[in-house]
Design a protein around this motif. Sequence first.
Motif, mmCIF file in Angstrom:
data_model
loop_
_atom_site.group_PDB
_atom_site.id
_atom_site.type_symbol
_atom_site.label_atom_id
_atom_site.label_comp_id
_atom_site.label_asym_id
_atom_site.label_seq_id
_atom_site.Cartn_x
_atom_site.Cartn_y
_atom_site.Cartn_z
ATOM 1 N N ILE A 27 0.468 -1.305 0.160
ATOM 2 C CA ILE A 27 -0.254 0.539 -0.276
ATOM 3 C C ILE A 27 0.751 1.242 -0.014
ATOM 4 C CG2 ILE A 27 -1.553 0.990 1.362
ATOM 5 C CD1 ILE A 27 -3.047 -1.093 1.934
ATOM 6 N N CYS A 28 2.121 1.360 1.173
ATOM 7 C CA CYS A 28 2.677 2.215 0.669
ATOM 8 C C CYS A 28 3.569 2.670 -0.317
ATOM 9 C CB CYS A 28 3.893 1.918 1.878
ATOM 10 S SG CYS A 28 3.338 2.108 3.291
ATOM 11 N N SER A 29 3.897 1.814 -0.947
ATOM 12 C CA SER A 29 4.852 1.640 -2.646
ATOM 13 C C SER A 29 3.753 2.312 -4.049
ATOM 14 C CB SER A 29 5.152 0.443 -2.943
ATOM 15 O OG SER A 29 5.956 0.318 -2.371
ATOM 16 N N TRP A 30 2.195 1.659 -3.747
ATOM 17 C CA TRP A 30 1.501 2.549 -4.230
ATOM 18 C C TRP A 30 1.153 4.021 -3.908
ATOM 19 C CZ3 TRP A 30 -3.669 3.876 -3.499
ATOM 20 C CH2 TRP A 30 -4.660 4.040 -4.649
ATOM 21 N N VAL A 31 0.808 4.257 -3.048
ATOM 22 C CA VAL A 31 0.579 6.022 -2.637
ATOM 23 C C VAL A 31 1.936 6.341 -3.463
ATOM 24 C CG1 VAL A 31 0.650 7.584 -0.560
ATOM 25 C CG2 VAL A 31 -0.926 5.286 -1.187
ATOM 26 N N MET A 32 3.457 6.055 -2.771
ATOM 27 C CA MET A 32 4.351 6.705 -3.072
ATOM 28 C C MET A 32 4.504 6.971 -4.761
ATOM 29 S SD MET A 32 7.104 5.767 -0.851
ATOM 30 C CE MET A 32 8.131 6.700 -1.791
ATOM 31 N N TYR A 33 4.216 5.612 -6.153
ATOM 32 C CA TYR A 33 3.783 5.361 -6.447
ATOM 33 C C TYR A 33 2.823 6.052 -7.440
ATOM 34 C CZ TYR A 33 3.431 3.646 -11.957
ATOM 35 O OH TYR A 33 4.386 3.384 -13.001
ATOM 36 N N GLU A 34 1.291 6.966 -6.619
ATOM 37 C CA GLU A 34 -0.130 7.251 -7.472
ATOM 38 C C GLU A 34 0.940 8.941 -7.428
ATOM 39 O OE1 GLU A 34 -2.442 6.809 -9.079
ATOM 40 O OE2 GLU A 34 -1.455 4.614 -9.358
ATOM 41 N N PHE A 35 1.279 9.259 -6.161
ATOM 42 C CA PHE A 35 1.931 10.679 -6.116
ATOM 43 C C PHE A 35 3.039 10.762 -7.331
ATOM 44 C CE2 PHE A 35 5.026 13.146 -4.145
ATOM 45 C CZ PHE A 35 3.889 14.704 -3.822
ATOM 46 N N VAL A 36 3.944 10.230 -7.454
ATOM 47 C CA VAL A 36 4.231 10.976 -9.037
ATOM 48 C C VAL A 36 3.950 10.776 -9.720
ATOM 49 C CG1 VAL A 36 6.580 10.018 -9.937
ATOM 50 C CG2 VAL A 36 6.773 9.532 -7.564
ATOM 51 N N ASN A 37 2.307 9.812 -9.952
ATOM 52 C CA ASN A 37 1.390 10.159 -11.243
ATOM 53 C C ASN A 37 1.118 11.202 -11.258
ATOM 54 O OD1 ASN A 37 1.604 7.587 -13.059
ATOM 55 N ND2 ASN A 37 0.739 6.741 -11.748
ATOM 56 N N ILE A 38 0.695 11.340 -10.277
ATOM 57 C CA ILE A 38 -0.362 12.678 -9.707
ATOM 58 C C ILE A 38 0.634 13.977 -10.417
ATOM 59 C CG2 ILE A 38 -0.956 14.618 -9.046
ATOM 60 C CD1 ILE A 38 -1.559 12.496 -6.384
ATOM 61 N N ILE A 39 1.771 14.179 -9.744
ATOM 62 C CA ILE A 39 3.084 14.922 -10.861
ATOM 63 C C ILE A 39 2.653 14.514 -11.791
ATOM 64 C CG2 ILE A 39 5.536 15.915 -10.744
ATOM 65 C CD1 ILE A 39 5.890 15.201 -8.145
ATOM 66 N N GLU A 40 3.232 14.265 -12.787
ATOM 67 C CA GLU A 40 2.976 13.619 -14.361
ATOM 68 C C GLU A 40 1.946 14.124 -14.466
ATOM 69 O OE1 GLU A 40 4.927 10.271 -17.217
ATOM 70 O OE2 GLU A 40 3.710 9.341 -15.407
ATOM 71 N N LYS A 41 1.023 14.504 -14.525
ATOM 72 C CA LYS A 41 0.240 15.056 -14.732
ATOM 73 C C LYS A 41 -0.588 15.669 -15.104
ATOM 74 C CE LYS A 41 -3.138 10.313 -13.994
ATOM 75 N NZ LYS A 41 -4.504 10.124 -13.263
ATOM 76 N N ILE A 42 0.409 16.703 -13.510
ATOM 77 C CA ILE A 42 0.181 17.687 -14.132
ATOM 78 C C ILE A 42 1.263 18.896 -14.908
ATOM 79 C CG2 ILE A 42 0.871 19.947 -12.639
ATOM 80 C CD1 ILE A 42 -0.228 17.960 -10.042
ATOM 81 N N TYR A 43 1.985 17.889 -14.612
ATOM 82 C CA TYR A 43 3.316 17.982 -15.771
ATOM 83 C C TYR A 43 3.115 17.877 -17.332
ATOM 84 C CZ TYR A 43 7.466 17.964 -18.603
ATOM 85 O OH TYR A 43 7.808 17.782 -20.276
ATOM 86 N N ARG A 44 2.006 17.442 -17.943
ATOM 87 C CA ARG A 44 1.680 16.689 -18.709
ATOM 88 C C ARG A 44 0.465 17.865 -20.018
ATOM 89 N NH1 ARG A 44 3.825 12.231 -21.021
ATOM 90 N NH2 ARG A 44 4.303 10.609 -19.937
ATOM 91 N N LYS A 45 -0.164 18.397 -18.241
ATOM 92 C CA LYS A 45 -1.399 19.334 -19.056
ATOM 93 C C LYS A 45 -0.437 20.630 -18.546
ATOM 94 C CE LYS A 45 -5.133 17.071 -16.078
ATOM 95 N NZ LYS A 45 -6.400 17.131 -15.174
ATOM 96 N N LYS A 46 0.197 21.254 -18.252
ATOM 97 C CA LYS A 46 0.675 22.378 -18.770
ATOM 98 C C LYS A 46 1.467 22.267 -20.042
ATOM 99 C CE LYS A 46 1.457 23.309 -13.748
ATOM 100 N NZ LYS A 46 2.471 23.828 -12.096
ATOM 101 N N ARG A 47 1.918 21.537 -20.386
ATOM 102 C CA ARG A 47 2.413 21.423 -21.313
ATOM 103 C C ARG A 47 2.008 21.400 -22.502
ATOM 104 N NH1 ARG A 47 6.917 16.501 -22.961
ATOM 105 N NH2 ARG A 47 7.237 17.845 -25.003
ATOM 106 N N ARG A 48 0.640 20.770 -22.532
ATOM 107 C CA ARG A 48 -0.422 21.129 -23.447
ATOM 108 C C ARG A 48 -0.874 22.797 -23.238
ATOM 109 N NH1 ARG A 48 -4.670 16.185 -21.590
ATOM 110 N NH2 ARG A 48 -3.078 14.484 -22.142
#
Length: 268
Positions: A247-268
């Motif tokens: 669960i802890c690994s998944w939460v950390m992975y999802e946090f990085v996923n959120i950062i990636e999504k924010i970055y991709r939205k800004k690029r658009r």
Amino acid sequence: MRISKSSVGYAEYLKGLKKEKIKILICQIVLLVGFIALWEVLANQGVINTFLFSKPSAIYKLFIQYVESGQLLTHVIVSVYETLLGLVIGTALGILIAVALWWSERLSRILDPFLVVLNALPKTALAPIIIVWVGAGIKGIVVTAVAISIVVTILSAYNYFINVDKEQVKMFQSFGASKLQILFKLILPANIGNLINLTKINIGMAWVGVIVGELLVSRYGLGYLIVYGSQVFKLDLVMMGVFILAICSWVMYEFVNIIEKIYRKKRR
């Protein structure tokens, strides 16, 4: 105001993507719940040995006990703190060394065979030596986590940097850009997505280093819970530690996923 067919088609396409995501999520939930239910039924029917495999209801009861006593929070905080330190230091230091290798072709040629050998070495087997050198406690565990992730970070990031479009590099050079300008205006921006993916990989590696270190020397953390449970043959505790770790690994992975999504939205 007229709505074009293309915009309607795009909206339908987005709806289709959302429906597909929902279907996948439902399938994942059903699969997980089904697995847990089957495990519980087989354990209750005596098909599988609860001494060796435990069962979900027993793990849940133990989880509640540890939550109410406050012990679980302490172990989780210690492990997450050590993992975050190992992740940040290993990733940042690895990227900095990769930048140095990109900057100096001579340096990259000198260090290349050493990095290849270090990458081939089983870092988990070297954990006891690392802890003896560095010392027990958080310091030794964090260094173990860094040692496991840093070489892969260096090699991967360096390959990302040297594989940036050569024509773009030449264009920057033709306009008189310095190497520092090329680094910050082209190389790093072109590889933000790759570096984010590398961070995702390093999450797992950092957790491996932390758990190995805790298995050897720690008195706190999820690794300690797992090894203690195995030593006293309390498989409920071992399985609980494994589930909390997941669960802890998944939460950390999802946090990085959120950062990636924010970055991709800004690029658009």
